[in-house]
Design an enzyme around this catalytic site. Structure first.
Site, mmCIF file in Angstrom:
data_model
loop_
_atom_site.group_PDB
_atom_site.id
_atom_site.type_symbol
_atom_site.label_atom_id
_atom_site.label_comp_id
_atom_site.label_asym_id
_atom_site.label_seq_id
_atom_site.Cartn_x
_atom_site.Cartn_y
_atom_site.Cartn_z
ATOM 1 N N ASP A 114 0.867 -1.178 0.000
ATOM 2 C CA ASP A 114 0.000 0.000 0.000
ATOM 3 C C ASP A 114 0.910 1.235 0.000
ATOM 4 O OD1 ASP A 114 -2.292 1.535 0.213
ATOM 5 O OD2 ASP A 114 -2.622 1.135 2.327
ATOM 6 N N LYS A 142 -1.109 -1.096 -4.518
ATOM 7 C CA LYS A 142 -1.915 0.131 -4.660
ATOM 8 C C LYS A 142 -0.939 1.274 -4.864
ATOM 9 C CE LYS A 142 -4.948 -1.063 -0.927
ATOM 10 N NZ LYS A 142 -5.768 -0.593 0.182
ATOM 11 N N VAL A 164 -9.526 -3.679 0.462
ATOM 12 C CA VAL A 164 -10.004 -4.984 0.008
ATOM 13 C C VAL A 164 -9.830 -6.051 1.087
ATOM 14 C CG1 VAL A 164 -9.713 -4.535 -2.460
ATOM 15 C CG2 VAL A 164 -7.757 -5.374 -1.143
ATOM 16 N N ARG A 176 -10.389 -13.232 6.260
ATOM 17 C CA ARG A 176 -9.162 -13.689 5.593
ATOM 18 C C ARG A 176 -9.409 -14.931 4.740
ATOM 19 N NH1 ARG A 176 -4.707 -10.957 7.842
ATOM 20 N NH2 ARG A 176 -4.851 -10.472 10.055
#
Ligand code: IMP
Length: 186
Positions: A114, A142, A164, A176
């Site tokens: 991220d 991302k 997500v 998960r």
């Protein structure tokens, strides 16, 4: 209920499916093939590829990926949360891991990159162990959220900056085990 879609107790937070189970599995196969080609003849039984995953999000991806990688390897895990000391600062690389990666080719596997903070931190402490090389593989990236300058060698999917869940990724430690990746409802 669609086939193979776990929805029990989850409907309130699971939004649209971003990546189906078969899309994920197909891409994991491709990544495994690519990694095998790249480390063929480089990773040997005397000098296996050291595969390192950060718990817990990478669990499912790493398990599937490694069944597609056909070069000698060792699998290790690191728990980043346990690597913080009481004042919140990161400690050094665990000693057993430091020894394991000495003079070895390391493949660091992440579920998602991220901002890049985890990757940047792990890369930094990995070099304490004197590896011969460090390659990075992530299932999801991302890029739009990136604040750290990081290098990724294998990316499964570049995605929009959405939160997500599924296939290892959690919301409050749940979801998960979804076999697909869905968007968290706002
Ligand atoms: P980074 O260190 O900022 O790159 O963030 C990476 C970590 O944040 C991942 O290993 C996840 O634990 C978590 N994370 C970031 N985005 C998501 C997401 O969309 N869903 C679930 N966890 C996420």
């Amino acid at each position: 209920m669609a086939t193979n879609q776990l929805t029990h107790k989850s409907d309130a937070v699971i939004g649209e499916t971003l990546l189906t189970e078969s899309e994920i599995q197909q891409r994991v196969k491709e990544l495994g093939k690519q990694i095998t080609q790249d480390f063929e003849g480089i990773a040997t039984t005397d000098k296996p590829l050291i595969v390192l995953g950060v718990l817990k999000g990478v669990l499912f991806f790493l398990a599937d990926l490694m069944r597609e990688v056909d070069v000698p390897n060792e699998i290790h895990f690191i728990d980043i949360s346990a690597a913080k000391n009481s004042s919140g600062h990161y400690q050094e690389l665990p000693k057993d891991l430091e020894q394991a990666i000495n003079n070895r080719h390391v493949l660091f596997v992440e579920d998602i990159v991220d901002a890049g903070l985890t990757l940047s931190y792990v890369s930094r402490i990995l070099y304490q162990g004197n590896p011969e090389s460090v390659s990075v593989c992530t299932l999801l990236s991302k890029e739009a959220n990136r604040i750290m300058d990081v290098t990724i060698h294998y990316t499964g999917f570049e995605i929009e900056p959405l939160y997500v869940i599924g296939y290892g990724l959690d919301f409050n430690e749940q979801y998960r085990n979804l076999p697909y990746i869905g968007v968290l409802k706002k």
